[in-house]
Each structure stands twice: as C-alpha cells, then as structure tokens.
Write a protein that holds these residues in place. Sequence first.
Motif, short mmCIF file in Angstrom:
data_model
loop_
_atom_site.label_atom_id
_atom_site.label_comp_id
_atom_site.label_asym_id
_atom_site.label_seq_id
_atom_site.Cartn_x
_atom_site.Cartn_y
_atom_site.Cartn_z
N ARG A 135 11.44 -17.45 35.45
CA ARG A 135 10.66 -17.34 34.22
C ARG A 135 10.23 -18.72 33.69
O ARG A 135 9.08 -18.89 33.28
N ARG A 136 11.14 -19.66 33.68
CA ARG A 136 10.82 -20.98 33.14
C ARG A 136 9.72 -21.66 33.96
O ARG A 136 8.77 -22.23 33.41
N MET B 287 1.50 -14.68 28.16
CA MET B 287 2.60 -13.89 28.73
C MET B 287 2.98 -12.75 27.79
O MET B 287 3.26 -11.63 28.26
N ARG B 288 2.99 -13.01 26.51
CA ARG B 288 3.36 -11.95 25.56
C ARG B 288 2.33 -10.83 25.57
O ARG B 288 2.68 -9.64 25.50
N GLY C 58 6.05 -20.33 33.73
CA GLY C 58 5.39 -20.76 32.50
C GLY C 58 4.82 -22.17 32.64
O GLY C 58 3.68 -22.44 32.26
N GLU C 59 5.61 -23.08 33.25
CA GLU C 59 5.14 -24.44 33.44
C GLU C 59 3.97 -24.50 34.42
O GLU C 59 2.97 -25.19 34.18
N ASP D 99 2.44 -19.05 26.27
CA ASP D 99 3.36 -18.08 25.65
C ASP D 99 2.60 -16.86 25.13
O ASP D 99 3.06 -15.72 25.28
#
Length: 557
Positions: A114-115, A244-245, A118-119, A241
Amino acid sequence: MAGPVADQHIRLMKNGYKISVGRDVLTGAIVILAILMFAGTGGTVLSDAINSLSGQARAGDNVLVSAFLLNIALILFGWRRYKDLTKEVEERAAAEQRAHSLAVTDPLTGLLNRRTIGERTAEMISIAQRRQKSITFLMLDLDNFKNINDVHGHGAGDAVLKKVATRIADVLPPKNLLARLGGDEFACAFIFDPEQPKMVEQIADDLIDAIAAPIIEDGVQLVVTTSIGMARYDMESEGVDVLMRRADIAMYSSKKQGRNRHCWFDANMEQELQTRSLLETGMRAGIPTGEFVPYFEQQIDLATGRLTGFEMLARWESPTQGLISPEIFIPIAEETGMIGDLSMSILRQALHNAKHWDSSLTISVNISPIQLLDPWLAQKIVKLLVESGFPPNRLEIEITESSLFENLSLAQSIVGSLKNQGIKIALDDFGTGYGSLAHLRALPFDRIKIDRSFVSSLMRNPESKAIVKAINGLGESLGMPITAEGIEDKETEAVLRQIGCAKGQGWYYGRPLTISETRKILAERNLLPSAPLEEEPAEQEDALSILTTEKRLQKTA
C-alpha cells in the motif's frame, strides 16, 4: 517489516557497515606495509630464516628473522580478513536487499504494498502530466473470498491470492503499477489517453473475466469474483490520497450494485457515503433512545374477512429527518451489526403493547439473515416473551429462504428452540430462493408466505398465477396454511380466495399503522379488552419510559 521500521533497520545496517569498513581499512593498511617490508627484506633474509629454523643461524640474525616471519603472519592474517570482509559485505548487501524488498512489496504475492503504490503513483502522475495524459486508479476487492478461507483453509486462500495476482498482471497494459493492499484487496494504476476511457473499461471487463475463471488447487475447484472501482486523475484532481479514496468509494458502489462488476467514481457516490455516515451515527444514537418503533400491517382471513393479527414492521421516527423507511436503514443496520439491537428493541415495544390485545390476534416478526447467525437468538426472543408476558403461541417468527444458506444447522437449532417454547415459524418470501422443497423438509415450518412479487403480478401474468396455485397446493399437502403478501386490490383478493390461500395482507387492507392507530382500530372492532389502568400502555411511549421499563425488567429477570 515495512515503512519506518524497515527504513530504520536499513540505516542501522549501513552505519554498522561503515564502522566495519573503517576498522578493515586500518587492518588493510597494516597488511600493505607488511607486504612492502616482505618485498624489501625477503631476498636477503630468506636464507637466514631457513638457517634460523634449522639452528644454523648466527645469534645476531634472529631479530631480522623474527621480523620476517612476523611479516608472513601479517600477510596471512590480512588475506583471511579480506575473505571474511568480502563475505560480510555480501551478507550485508543481501540483508539490505531483503529489508528493502520487505519495505516495498507484499511478501505473499511479490506485488507492491500500500505504501509503495502511493509513492509510485505520485511519480506516475508527474510523468502523465508532462505527456498530457491521464491516470486511472483501480481498486479491486474479491467477492466472498472469506468463504474459501473458512471452507478450504488459509493455504487455499493464499494460493488463490497468488493466482489472482498473476492474472491481474497478465491483463494490465505495460508500465503499470500493481499492489496488494492487504487481505483480498488489490490496486493498480496505469496511464491512458483521456479521450479513450473505454479502454479502461475494457481492461476492467477483462480483469473481471480473468479472475472469475476457476482455480484448481489440490484437485478442488475454487471460484472468486471481483468488484472494481475506478477513478481517474486529471489536472484538477487533488492528489494521490484523493484518487485512491475515490477508487475505494467506487469499488464499494460496485459491491452494492451486485458485485462482480466495475464502475467509475461519481461525485454522487461521495455524497451518498456522507449521507450514509450521518444515518449510521443517527442510528447508533436512536436505537437506545427509542426512535425506532413498531408499525403494524393487518393480516386478514381471506375466507371470513376477519382480522387475525399483524406483521410487525420497523420504522425510524427521526427527530431531525422525520419518518425514515426500513429500505434505507435496515441495510445499514445489517452491515454495521446494529440489526440485532434494533430488532430486539422494536420487538420489545411490540410485545409490551400487543399483550393487551385480543388473545386471538397474532404478531408476525421477520428475522434478518444476520440475526439467524446469532446462536443466542432463541434465548433473546424467549427472554423478551418472559419480560413482556406475551403468550408464545401468539408470536410467529418469519424466516426468509435466503437466510438459510449461510448456516442451515444453526438455523435448525434456533428454530427447534423456538418451537419448543410454542412459537410458530413461517417461511417468508417462498419461491424466490433456491431449494425450497429441501428447506420445507429440513425445518418444521407452520406457515408459508408467498412472495409479493407473485401476488402483485397475479392478474396480468399467467405464470405468477400458476406459481401461486402450485405453492398453495404444496402447502395443503404439507398441512401448512398459505399467507399471500402484497394484496393491493379487490380482484387479487378474490382470485387468492378462490385458489384457497388462508391469509392475506397488503395495502388493500390499509397502510401500516402506529401503535396508537392500531389500538384505535382494535377498539372499533371490540378487540381491545380492558386492562388494569397501571398496565394500560400509553398512546405514544417516549424514549425515557421505554428505557425505564427495560431497566426495571432486567433487574427482575
């Protein structure tokens, strides 16, 4: 190991490595000096060293010979240390690589975590903006994956996750990002032409088809499907963010629409989610304060037209939003686990009021499929009967066919316990599920209720009429009377009476009534015997009186 912990671990390894290298630089310098000394003195001292070892050397040469031998020892030590250092460097490099891999990837599937996604998505956005392109972010959640773990074990579940990861990677276009976010949830991102969103939809369709293909594991066929939410990043978007949300919101919308499908994020979804959150908050506050109340729908004997009882329905009398339909709050209650407390609260109010009605009147209560998974359900219902003094033989519990699939053995246990107390059991929405005849054999039902979809189309659809006739005939052969739901006109009632259905209910007999409205009708029909003044229920019970009664009964139980 992931995130800050992994980063700290890598930093400590690097610091330790630097210290070790510093020590070995000093050792190396000493060895080099030893080698130089050996090269400079070796030719003249070698013969003396041999003579010294054989005992033929002069006494004055012993110091020089000792220095020569010390040089040799230092060279051997340096070579050994060099080999150890080389091995240590290789091990540290491998450990650092493992730590870095754990920090950025999922250990089961080898995908990004997950981390990291995102990057990497933020980096991809920068690339897309320079190329005047868009990015789509897809959130995938496997449907009913929990059943595979429960039935076949976590080993089979892990095999499914790895296979699904491979199938997703095979479908995605080149230069994509693919991650497992945890559990059975995956995410992917790729660049696409903003003028061709259909390309993204085609990839989503291909993903759905690929994942749905059966997976064979140890000779067992395992099948999962997926729900996909899609969001796109354009110039006006707010960041990774948010992207993704939004994909996550769209994914839950796909599940809500029936699963095994995909949909794009829409701003209305976010508004709906906020509304749902407000409703959930209101429900948590409203259940213990008595905002949820019973309404009553009349049940009529079709042969005589006599009122025989009521089906209890749930309504939410919100102080801020008014009367709210169960079609809105029941799904939320089931999803959040509030359905048990909500149902028991309403049933308690209904039983306390209905115990004063004519003894010929029954109360029917529909039980949620979620409640039927509670092994203490029968005891909770019996406890309410004892507290209220309501006769068990006047209570009828309705169970839908769909609720029996999750755990039939538990349902049999609950139904058996209720039947032992004299409570009647009805099979609700008959004809809409699967294996109806098997369920009639597995559980001791007292009544069958025909689903309203057949009744409402009875006059215009010959197939519906034939189904109603067949169900009524089945009920007669099994000694189970039939109740028809959804009667909306006189003509439908007449046909049902002719077919032989025992009971009917629907808006033809009136809309669902509040407690006070129900009492008024009962009084007009002389079905409300006089009760002691102190036990006479109030026309409109407020929240405080309900809570006080509940606490008093709990103390005396």
